[in-house]
Scaffold this active site. Structure first.
Site, PDB file in Angstrom:
ATOM      1  N   ASP A  50       0.845  -1.192   0.000  1.00 55.65           N
ATOM      2  CA  ASP A  50       0.000   0.000   0.000  1.00 55.65           C
ATOM      3  C   ASP A  50       0.884   1.248   0.000  1.00 55.65           C
ATOM      4  OD1 ASP A  50      -1.741   2.077   0.518  1.00 55.65           O
ATOM      5  OD2 ASP A  50      -2.981   0.884   1.891  1.00 55.65           O
ATOM      6  N   TYR A 149     -11.797  14.160  -8.006  1.00 55.25           N
ATOM      7  CA  TYR A 149     -10.705  13.443  -8.678  1.00 55.25           C
ATOM      8  C   TYR A 149      -9.812  14.446  -9.425  1.00 55.25           C
ATOM      9  CZ  TYR A 149      -8.607  10.544 -12.401  1.00 55.25           C
ATOM     10  OH  TYR A 149      -7.742   9.952 -13.294  1.00 55.25           O
ATOM     11  N   ASN A 178      -8.731   9.807 -21.478  1.00 58.03           N
ATOM     12  CA  ASN A 178      -9.443   8.551 -21.808  1.00 58.03           C
ATOM     13  C   ASN A 178      -8.592   7.529 -22.550  1.00 58.03           C
ATOM     14  OD1 ASN A 178     -12.006   9.214 -20.718  1.00 58.03           O
ATOM     15  ND2 ASN A 178     -12.361  10.553 -22.467  1.00 58.03           N
ATOM     16  N   ALA A 193     -15.978   4.510 -20.147  1.00 58.53           N
ATOM     17  CA  ALA A 193     -16.921   4.426 -21.277  1.00 58.53           C
ATOM     18  C   ALA A 193     -16.522   3.395 -22.356  1.00 58.53           C
ATOM     19  CB  ALA A 193     -17.114   5.810 -21.888  1.00 58.53           C
ATOM     20  N   GLN A 218     -23.022  14.245 -25.438  1.00 60.07           N
ATOM     21  CA  GLN A 218     -21.759  14.658 -24.835  1.00 60.07           C
ATOM     22  C   GLN A 218     -20.604  14.066 -25.653  1.00 60.07           C
ATOM     23  OE1 GLN A 218     -23.939  12.475 -23.535  1.00 60.07           O
ATOM     24  NE2 GLN A 218     -23.060  11.110 -22.010  1.00 60.07           N
ATOM     25  N   THR A 219     -19.530  14.835 -25.799  1.00 62.65           N
ATOM     26  CA  THR A 219     -18.415  14.402 -26.667  1.00 62.65           C
ATOM     27  C   THR A 219     -17.154  14.096 -25.855  1.00 62.65           C
ATOM     28  OG1 THR A 219     -17.849  16.736 -26.947  1.00 62.65           O
ATOM     29  CG2 THR A 219     -19.159  15.709 -28.702  1.00 62.65           C
ATOM     30  N   ARG A 283     -15.331  17.174 -24.215  1.00 59.12           N
ATOM     31  CA  ARG A 283     -13.904  17.168 -23.857  1.00 59.12           C
ATOM     32  C   ARG A 283     -13.133  16.521 -25.000  1.00 59.12           C
ATOM     33  NH1 ARG A 283     -12.933  14.883 -18.293  1.00 59.12           N
ATOM     34  NH2 ARG A 283     -13.189  17.025 -17.612  1.00 59.12           N
TER      35      ARG A 283
HETATM   36  P1  NAD Z   1      -5.987   1.636 -12.805  1.00 59.64           P
HETATM   37  O1  NAD Z   1      -7.043   1.860 -11.763  1.00 59.64           O
HETATM   38  O2  NAD Z   1      -6.107   0.436 -13.670  1.00 59.64           O
HETATM   39  O3  NAD Z   1      -4.552   1.632 -12.126  1.00 59.64           O
HETATM   40  C1  NAD Z   1      -4.262   2.311 -10.937  1.00 59.64           C
HETATM   41  C2  NAD Z   1      -3.618   1.316  -9.998  1.00 59.64           C
HETATM   42  O4  NAD Z   1      -3.268   1.986  -8.778  1.00 59.64           O
HETATM   43  C3  NAD Z   1      -4.555   0.152  -9.607  1.00 59.64           C
HETATM   44  O5  NAD Z   1      -4.002  -1.079 -10.018  1.00 59.64           O
HETATM   45  C4  NAD Z   1      -4.654   0.259  -8.110  1.00 59.64           C
HETATM   46  O6  NAD Z   1      -4.702  -0.989  -7.443  1.00 59.64           O
HETATM   47  C5  NAD Z   1      -3.384   1.025  -7.758  1.00 59.64           C
HETATM   48  N1  NAD Z   1      -3.499   1.639  -6.449  1.00 59.64           N
HETATM   49  C6  NAD Z   1      -4.540   2.386  -5.975  1.00 59.64           C
HETATM   50  N2  NAD Z   1      -4.313   2.717  -4.705  1.00 59.64           N
HETATM   51  C7  NAD Z   1      -3.120   2.182  -4.356  1.00 59.64           C
HETATM   52  C8  NAD Z   1      -2.369   2.156  -3.154  1.00 59.64           C
HETATM   53  N3  NAD Z   1      -2.791   2.770  -2.046  1.00 59.64           N
HETATM   54  N4  NAD Z   1      -1.183   1.496  -3.145  1.00 59.64           N
HETATM   55  C9  NAD Z   1      -0.758   0.834  -4.269  1.00 59.64           C
HETATM   56  N5  NAD Z   1      -1.423   0.824  -5.427  1.00 59.64           N
HETATM   57  C10 NAD Z   1      -2.600   1.482  -5.473  1.00 59.64           C
HETATM   58  O7  NAD Z   1      -5.948   2.960 -13.685  1.00 59.64           O
HETATM   59  P2  NAD Z   1      -5.215   3.264 -15.063  1.00 59.64           P
HETATM   60  O8  NAD Z   1      -6.273   3.462 -16.075  1.00 59.64           O
HETATM   61  O9  NAD Z   1      -4.121   2.306 -15.310  1.00 59.64           O
HETATM   62  O10 NAD Z   1      -4.609   4.727 -14.745  1.00 59.64           O
HETATM   63  C11 NAD Z   1      -3.269   4.917 -14.339  1.00 59.64           C
HETATM   64  C12 NAD Z   1      -3.066   6.375 -13.957  1.00 59.64           C
HETATM   65  O11 NAD Z   1      -3.427   7.233 -15.052  1.00 59.64           O
HETATM   66  C13 NAD Z   1      -3.941   6.830 -12.781  1.00 59.64           C
HETATM   67  O12 NAD Z   1      -3.191   7.718 -11.995  1.00 59.64           O
HETATM   68  C14 NAD Z   1      -5.077   7.561 -13.440  1.00 59.64           C
HETATM   69  O13 NAD Z   1      -5.652   8.521 -12.588  1.00 59.64           O
HETATM   70  C15 NAD Z   1      -4.375   8.192 -14.625  1.00 59.64           C
HETATM   71  N6  NAD Z   1      -5.328   8.461 -15.714  1.00 59.64           N
HETATM   72  C16 NAD Z   1      -5.867   7.425 -16.422  1.00 59.64           C
HETATM   73  C17 NAD Z   1      -6.759   7.689 -17.439  1.00 59.64           C
HETATM   74  C18 NAD Z   1      -7.368   6.579 -18.255  1.00 59.64           C
HETATM   75  O14 NAD Z   1      -8.137   6.892 -19.165  1.00 59.64           O
HETATM   76  N7  NAD Z   1      -7.087   5.317 -17.966  1.00 59.64           N
HETATM   77  C19 NAD Z   1      -7.119   9.025 -17.745  1.00 59.64           C
HETATM   78  C20 NAD Z   1      -6.552  10.051 -16.994  1.00 59.64           C
HETATM   79  C21 NAD Z   1      -5.640   9.761 -15.998  1.00 59.64           C
END
Ligand code: NAD
Length: 322
Positions: A50, A149, A178, A193, A218-219, A283
């Site tokens: 963690d 967020y 996204n 989505a 919405q886009t 967006r």
């Molecule tokens: P995801 O949820 O698949 O991956 C995030 C990981 O962080 C998860 O596996 C989760 O278990 C881990 N995590 C959460 N809390 C934790 C903790 N306390 N200790 C250890 N691990 C922890 O998300 P993703 O889609 O792979 O996104 C990765 C990053 O990119 C994130 O920071 C997300 O906010 C950012 N992001 C993603 C998108 C997208 O479209 N996927 C868009 C904008 C930003």
């Protein structure tokens, strides 16, 4: 041998990034609360822990590591981050991780740190017209994200930039728009989505109907995972800090997006637009800055990426197989 540490290595983008870095010849250490769900991690070492606990972060980040990717966050799709039910956890958990990581990155003399921020930081008032959203990097302020967020991401961008200013941390920040592709959440309440629509369309009987949150006008734009990784590694190896948008400029309404997926699935379904969490009205990534500074633009069209994505979801979905 170059070393990389990937935080969030059990998640969607992190698990793909580990594979990419291994292919490039890095020694890779990953950390997450969990292992990746859909394939075995290719990391040389994987810590299940963690990252809200600074002792875990100190154990995970190696001395003088060449590339540190901070992707760990408490996040999900609209059903998770826009309902308000998870606001306290989203803010507390992700901020705590970033507070720990920024401090330990300096202690361990990390050579370059990548932080994944989000398009969700952009002000709501610039995204009210679905046809003309504004998401150029400089429009982030005065700030007014439409979700907690987004506020946490903005806080953490500033946190990392403060560590750069005061402690010389070599930070690189991207605002992802996204990201989609195989091996992401698709049926656990954290799906976004692209996966949610593919699942609904794969599950629907021929000539049936699917439900879509909002009026469907919405886009959004969507970026395929391979393009995301190209931009991410290009940014961390550059002399720039950002923040930069990493996204696609191919904007589409959600109803049109559903029709594109139906075409790929070779299904004709009715669309029922229902009330639900939907986020801002419009967006789309603005890639002018990243094109100019890093000479990057996406290769995959939405259709090409979605063909790969739909196929993966359809094979996950047992009902579709029978
Ligand atoms: P995801 O949820 O698949 O991956 C995030 C990981 O962080 C998860 O596996 C989760 O278990 C881990 N995590 C959460 N809390 C934790 C903790 N306390 N200790 C250890 N691990 C922890 O998300 P993703 O889609 O792979 O996104 C990765 C990053 O990119 C994130 O920071 C997300 O906010 C950012 N992001 C993603 C998108 C997208 O479209 N996927 C868009 C904008 C930003």
């Amino acid at each position: 041998m170059k070393t990389a540490v990937v935080l969030g290595a059990g998640g969607f983008i992190g698990s793909h990034l580990v594979k990419r870095l291994k292919n490039e010849g890095f020694w890779v250490k990953g950390a997450d609360l969990k292992y990746p769900e859909y394939s075995k991690s290719e990391a040389d070492e994987f810590v299940v822990g963690d990252l809200r606990d600074i002792t875990v972060v100190r154990n995970v980040i190696t001395d003088n590591c060449d590339e540190l990717y901070q992707l760990a966050a408490d996040m999900g799709g609209a059903g998770y981050i826009f309902t308000g039910e998870h606001d306290a956890d989203v803010m507390h958990n992700s901020a705590q991780i970033n507070i720990n990581v920024s401090k330990v990155a300096v202690e361990k003399k990390v050579k370059a740190l990548f932080y994944s921020s989000s398009a969700c930081i952009y002000p709501e008032h610039n995204q009210t017209d679905p046809e003309n959203p504004t998401c150029a990097e400089h429009t982030a302020y005065p700030a007014q994200p439409d979700s907690e967020y987004g506020w946490e991401k903005l806080f953490s961008e500033r946190l990392y930039l403060s560590y750069k200013r005061n402690y010389g941390l070599n930070v690189k920040i991207a605002r992802y728009h996204n990201i989609y592709g195989p091996e992401g959440a698709w049926n656990n309440g954290k799906e976004k989505a692209p996966a949610a629509l593919c699942r609904k369309i794969a599950e629907a009987p021929e000539n049936g109907a699917i439900e879509i949150w909002g009026d469907g006008k919405q886009t959004r734009s969507f970026l395929f995972i391979d393009d995301c990784l190209d931009a991410t590694t290009r940014l961390i190896r550059s002399d720039k800090s950002g923040p930069y948008n990493i996204g696609s400029e191919e904007m589409i309404s959600i109803n049109e997006y559903a029709k594109l997926i139906m075409q790929i699935a070779k299904k004709t379904l009715e669309i029922n637009n229902i009330k639900g969490p939907e986020g801002v009205r419009g967006r789309c990534s603005d890639n002018k800055l990243i094109e100019k500074d890093l000479n990057w633009k996406p290769h995959f069209t939405l259709k090409a990426g979605m063909e790969i994505h739909y196929k993966w979801i359809a094979t996950q979905n047992k009902k579709v197989l029978v």
